[in-house]
Every structure is written in C-alpha cells, then in structure tokens.
Design an enzyme around this catalytic site. Structure first.
Site, short mmCIF file in Angstrom:
data_model
loop_
_atom_site.label_atom_id
_atom_site.label_comp_id
_atom_site.label_asym_id
_atom_site.label_seq_id
_atom_site.Cartn_x
_atom_site.Cartn_y
_atom_site.Cartn_z
N GLU A 185 9.21 1.62 10.90
CA GLU A 185 10.34 2.53 10.62
C GLU A 185 9.75 3.92 10.58
OE1 GLU A 185 13.34 1.70 10.73
OE2 GLU A 185 13.19 -0.47 10.55
N GLU A 204 8.68 16.39 14.40
CA GLU A 204 9.27 16.23 13.07
C GLU A 204 8.43 17.02 12.07
OE1 GLU A 204 8.59 12.58 10.96
OE2 GLU A 204 10.66 12.48 10.32
N LYS A 249 0.90 -1.17 0.00
CA LYS A 249 0.00 0.00 0.00
C LYS A 249 0.93 1.21 0.00
CE LYS A 249 -1.93 3.11 1.66
NZ LYS A 249 -1.70 4.48 1.15
N GLY A 272 6.67 5.26 7.91
CA GLY A 272 5.85 6.46 7.92
C GLY A 272 6.00 7.18 9.25
N SER A 273 4.98 7.95 9.60
CA SER A 273 5.08 8.81 10.77
C SER A 273 4.83 8.04 12.07
CB SER A 273 4.08 9.96 10.65
OG SER A 273 2.78 9.43 10.59
N CYS A 285 13.52 10.84 6.56
CA CYS A 285 13.45 10.44 7.97
C CYS A 285 14.77 10.76 8.65
CB CYS A 285 13.13 8.96 8.08
SG CYS A 285 14.27 7.92 7.16
N GLY A 325 2.25 4.98 12.96
CA GLY A 325 2.90 3.76 13.44
C GLY A 325 2.32 3.29 14.76
P1 NAD Z 1 2.19 8.74 7.07
O1 NAD Z 1 2.29 8.05 8.38
O2 NAD Z 1 1.19 9.82 6.91
O3 NAD Z 1 1.85 7.69 5.90
C1 NAD Z 1 2.69 6.61 5.60
C2 NAD Z 1 1.88 5.53 4.91
O4 NAD Z 1 0.92 5.04 5.82
C3 NAD Z 1 1.09 6.01 3.69
O5 NAD Z 1 1.07 5.00 2.72
C4 NAD Z 1 -0.30 6.24 4.26
O6 NAD Z 1 -1.31 6.14 3.30
C5 NAD Z 1 -0.38 5.09 5.25
N1 NAD Z 1 -1.33 5.27 6.35
C6 NAD Z 1 -1.76 6.43 6.92
N2 NAD Z 1 -2.66 6.15 7.89
C7 NAD Z 1 -2.78 4.80 7.95
C8 NAD Z 1 -3.53 3.90 8.75
N3 NAD Z 1 -4.37 4.32 9.68
N4 NAD Z 1 -3.39 2.57 8.54
C9 NAD Z 1 -2.54 2.11 7.60
N5 NAD Z 1 -1.81 2.91 6.80
C10 NAD Z 1 -1.92 4.24 6.98
O7 NAD Z 1 3.64 9.26 6.74
P2 NAD Z 1 4.14 10.09 5.46
O8 NAD Z 1 3.74 11.51 5.62
O9 NAD Z 1 3.80 9.37 4.22
O10 NAD Z 1 5.70 9.94 5.63
C11 NAD Z 1 6.47 10.76 6.44
C12 NAD Z 1 6.96 9.99 7.64
O11 NAD Z 1 7.63 8.81 7.25
C13 NAD Z 1 7.98 10.79 8.43
O12 NAD Z 1 7.69 10.64 9.79
C14 NAD Z 1 9.29 10.13 8.07
O13 NAD Z 1 10.29 10.32 9.02
C15 NAD Z 1 8.86 8.70 7.96
N6 NAD Z 1 9.85 7.90 7.23
C16 NAD Z 1 10.60 7.00 7.94
C17 NAD Z 1 11.59 6.27 7.30
C18 NAD Z 1 12.43 5.28 8.07
O14 NAD Z 1 13.05 4.43 7.47
N7 NAD Z 1 12.49 5.36 9.39
C19 NAD Z 1 11.79 6.43 5.93
C20 NAD Z 1 11.00 7.33 5.23
C21 NAD Z 1 10.02 8.08 5.89
#
Ligand code: NAD
Length: 482
Positions: free
Chosen positions: A258, A379, A183, A236-237, A292, A241
C-alpha cells in the site's frame, strides 16, 4: 520489566515485544525519537537487527499453529476484546500519538476510534468467514472453498496514522489465523507497542503478535528477507515498496504493498465552491498533508480557477500549523520546493519553515508547475498542494492520469454525467464525488493502481484475501456405497 508507558507525559525507553516479553535489542543499541512539535527527545527505541527479527519470527512460528487451530469465531471474539481495550485506553493512546507525531489531540482521538472500528468490523468477520460451493462437471463431486492462514506475516507500517496503520493489518492478519511480526515506523514506536501489549491483555497468546522496532534498513529489511515470513504486508513509500517486492519476490513470498499517491481533486465550473473549498483544504492540509490520500493536486476549470485559487490561499493562511514528522522530512520538502521555484513554479503561500524548534512548514500552495515536472510527479508527504488550470473535463482527466500514482481522486461537480465519466476514466483505486480525497472506512476496500500498490485492497472483506490462501476441497462420493 522495562518501563515504557507514559509517565507524566514522558515516554521512557521503548523496547520490543517478543513472545509476550518486553526486551531490549540484542545489540543493546537504541535510536532517539524526537517530538515533531518541538524537536526535543521523546524516547529511545530499541535498534533491532537480524537477531531480534530471528527471535520474533521464531516466536511467531511457534505460536501460530495453536492460534490457527482456534475457530475463526473464537479468534474474532479475542480481537473484539482487543478493540474494546483500545477503546478503553482511547485517551492514553491518543496522547502517545500526539507526542509521537505532533498532531492535534482531536485528530489522534479520531484515529484511535478508526482503529477500534476496524477491530469491530474484522472481529465480526470471524462469523462470516464464508467460502463458496461450486458445481462440477463430474457426477457426485461436491466442491467448496475455504480460507487457510499463510503462517507468519510481516506487518511493516508508516508513521502517518500509526494506530489505524497497524490496526488495518494486525486485525485481519490475526483473524485469518496467522501470527505476525509488526515493524512499526521508527517515528511512531510507542503507539504500536501499546497496541501489542493490549493485544496480550485481550487474550491474544504470546508470540502471535510481536513488535520489533528499529530502522527500515535494519529490522525491516531483516524481516523482509526472513525465509519463514510467508507474507510481507507493507504500508509506506513506493521506493521502499519496490525494494521489498524485489527481495521478498525472490523467494516467492506473498507481498501486499500500500504505497503513495499524488492524488487530484478536480473542481469543475458547476461545482459548489464552498463545498469544494472545504474539502480541498481538508484533503490537502489535514495531518500536515501526511496522508497517502492527501489532495496534493487541485485541478480547477478555467472559469473558476482564480476564485478557487484565491479562496484556498486566503484560508490556508488561517490554518493552525501542524508539524511534519522529522527534520529530514522538512528539509526534503523544502528542497523540492526550492527546485520547483527554479523550474518556474510560483509559491503562492507557505513554502517556508514556520518556526523552530519543531518541524513546521506553513501550508503551501504552488501554481504554474508543469504537469511533468518533478514536483508534480513526486509525492512530498507534507502540507503542499499544486494548482492546475484546465479547459474542460477531458483535459482534467488527462492531467489527473498523468501521474505515476493512482491512489485516490475526487471531483466536484453538479453534473451526474461529468461525475460518472470521471469515475469511469480516472486511474485510481478510490473516486469521490463532491467530497475529499481521503476518508476510507473499515468495511471499504482501500488501495490504488499504478505505483500506488500491487492491487491488493486493505480493509473491507478484501483484506481477508491478503491474509489467507484459498483452498478448494473436492469431495467425491460413490453412490454404490450408500
Ligand atoms: P517509508 O517507506 O520510508 O517507511 C515505511 C516503513 O517501512 C517504516 O516502518 C520503515 O522503517 C520501513 N522500511 C524502510 N525501509 C525498509 C526496508 N528496506 N525494508 C523493510 N522496511 C523498510 O515510508 P514513510 O515515510 O514511513 O511513509 C510515507 C509513505 O507511506 C508515503 O508514500 C505514503 O503515501 C505511504 N502511505 C501509504 C498508505 C496506503 O494505504 N496506501 C497509507 C499510509 C502511508
């Protein structure tokens, strides 16, 4: 077949890929995807929900046993074909990423290369899927360990480096014999779909890698909640998470998170300031700060603080502008900056929308923020970095560790003693001496501590631990039967 590949620089509708077939969402609904560079409509993407997730998980469940039956070597060979195809489509893939994210072609090409390298590294692991042999207290007992696939893995990813993000998950997940439902971020659907199509072309059987598009709260949540998903691997965030960990944790699914960072780069009074300047700028502002591992805090010793500040501000003003991913993201960052100003922080440069249309924020440097303030702890995921002044190494380490996050860190010093002390005491998954806060490689385990993750490491051989279970096999022989 639905049209979705780039036609004259335009992407048409971006459907799901389930069981080897392109399909619209069951609801027939679409989401709009806008170009960050100018705000124009790029494409529509399938707005999937529980029904689409159900189909994709069913396809993955059906396809997984035969895929797992193949040897790890054979799976590795197929994945090598995928890496080769990604390389053959380097330009096309990079151009899709440029459209989706607004980043430079140079950056996007580098990201395709990073995805390819991950593929080559993981493919080789097919020939190195080692277990251990163990000694036993019991006579005539031979014990060894072997890796088992988990079943169906949900791969949920962020938009920031879309191809490496999916490559870091899909390659090890498939190598270990799992089937997967990806996804991708709703902001970067087309690159993920091309990845899935090229996997099919490489010989990954239909159903082994499915791609379901849509909103996190709809398609993503349905995937997290699905009973037949054995593992949720999420990038993601921290907020998302946390929700995923709670929901998937209820049914005891394995969860690899992550998450974000508020990474610090420390500049000591004995640093090579040219080198520190170069890495601080690249770490803070490349990819519009949407990493990130971005250096969103620059911590300088008192003796060099003014010089570091003046150099960074002068150079930041010269940087070519890069857009952030969406209007909402830009508004969120501008709002945080506004609140920081009213809390007494000083915006030295940037801090405002650069031009419209497009989602541009000028590279922004802020000083005089309190370490405990909202902007120092949150962040922002944009081109914003904060400056802090410290009186020595202990104070620097305390300030760096005064954060909910612990992903990456860097120190600039010519002292071996300071570097080692920092490496020992800093609360982070990655430490760099005299370099940037980002720049992981496929064979290096990557991940963080505290709110940056749940302790798993992506990439490296450590990624295999995420996507497999360990089985301990006991063979007990009876010497009287020899
Ligand atoms: P986000 O959490 O908004 O979304 C990430 C993914 O999760 C997207 O595909 C989104 O559609 C999905 N998502 C959102 N809500 C969900 C839910 N309730 N259930 C399942 N999936 C859901 O994050 P973003 O804005 O896309 O990305 C930015 C974040 O990602 C930052 O915090 C960044 O630091 C982090 N990030 C971490 C790493 C790492 O390796 N640690 C790498 C890249 C980005």
């Amino acid at each position: 077949m639905l049209a979705h590949v780039p036609v004259g620089g335009l992407l048409a509708d971006t459907p799901n890929l389930v069981d080897g077939q392109l399909s619209e969402a069951a609801s027939g609904k679409w989401l709009e995807k806008r170009r960050p560079a100018d705000g124009t409509l790029l494409c529509r993407i399938a707005r999937s929900g529980a029904a689409d997730v159900e189909q994709a998980v069913a396809a993955a469940t059906a396809a997984q046993p035969a895929w797992a039956e193949a040897t790890a070597v054979a799976r590795g060979e197929t994945l090598r074909e995928l890496a080769l195809l990604l390389r053959a489509h380097r330009q096309e893939l990079a151009e899709i990423v440029v459209e989706e994210t607004g980043k430079s072609l140079e950056l996007a090409l580098g990201e395709v290369d990073a995805a390819v390298e991950m593929g080559f590294f993981v493919a080789g692991e097919g020939r190195r899927s080692y277990g251990r042999t163990l000694t036993s207290a019991m006579a005539h007992r031979t014990v060894y360990t072997t890796r088992q696939p988990l079943g169906v893995a949900a791969l949920i990813t962020s938009f920031n480096t879309p191809l490496p993000n999916i490559a870091w998950k899909a390659f090890p997940a498939l190598l270990c014999g799992n089937a997967a439902v990806a996804k991708p971020s709703e902001h970067t659907p087309a690159s993920a779909l091309r990845f899935g199509e090229l996997a099919l072309e490489a010989g990954v059987p239909p159903g082994v890698l499915n791609v379901v598009h849509g909103l996190g709260s709809e398609a993503g949540a349905a995937l997290v909640e699905h009973e037949d998903v054995a593992l949720v691997s999420f990038t993601g965030s921290a907020g998302t998470g946390r929700w995923i960990n709670e929901r998937a944790g209820r049914r005891l699914a394995k969860v690899c998170l992550e998450l974000g960072g508020k990474n610090a780069l420390v500049v000591c009074d004995d640093a090579d300031l040219d080198n520190a300047e170069r890495w601080a700028l690249a770490s803070a502002f490349s990819n519009a700060g949407q990493r990130c591992a971005a250096a969103s805090r620059i911590v300088a010793f008192d003796e060099v603080y003014e010089e570091v500040r003046d150099r960074l501000v002068a150079r930041a003003l010269e940087l070519p502008p890069e857009p952030v991913i969406s209007e909402e993201s830009l508004e969120r960052i501008l709002g945080a900056l506004e609140r920081a100003r009213s809390d007494g922080a000083v915006v030295l440069c940037g801090g405002e929308r650069l031009r419209s249309p497009g989602f541009y924020l000028a590279p922004t440097i802020v000083e005089a923020a309190e370490s405990g303030s909202e902007i120092a702890r949150t962040e922002l995921f944009g081109p914003v970095t904060l400056l802090f002044r410290v009186r020595g190494l202990d104070e620097a380490i305390a300030l760096v560790n005064d954060s909910p996050y612990g992903l990456t860190s860097a120190i600039h010093t010519s002292s071996l003693h300071r570097a080692l002390r920092f490496a020992e005491k800093v609360e982070a998954g990655v430490v760099v001496v005299n370099g940037g806060t980002h720049g992981s490689e496929p064979h290096m385990g990557f991940g963080g501590v505290k709110s940056s993750g749940t302790g798993w490491r992506e990439a490296g051989v450590e990624a295999l631990d995420v996507y497999s279970d360990l089985k301990v096999v006991n063979l007990i022989a009876d010497p009287t039967l020899v």
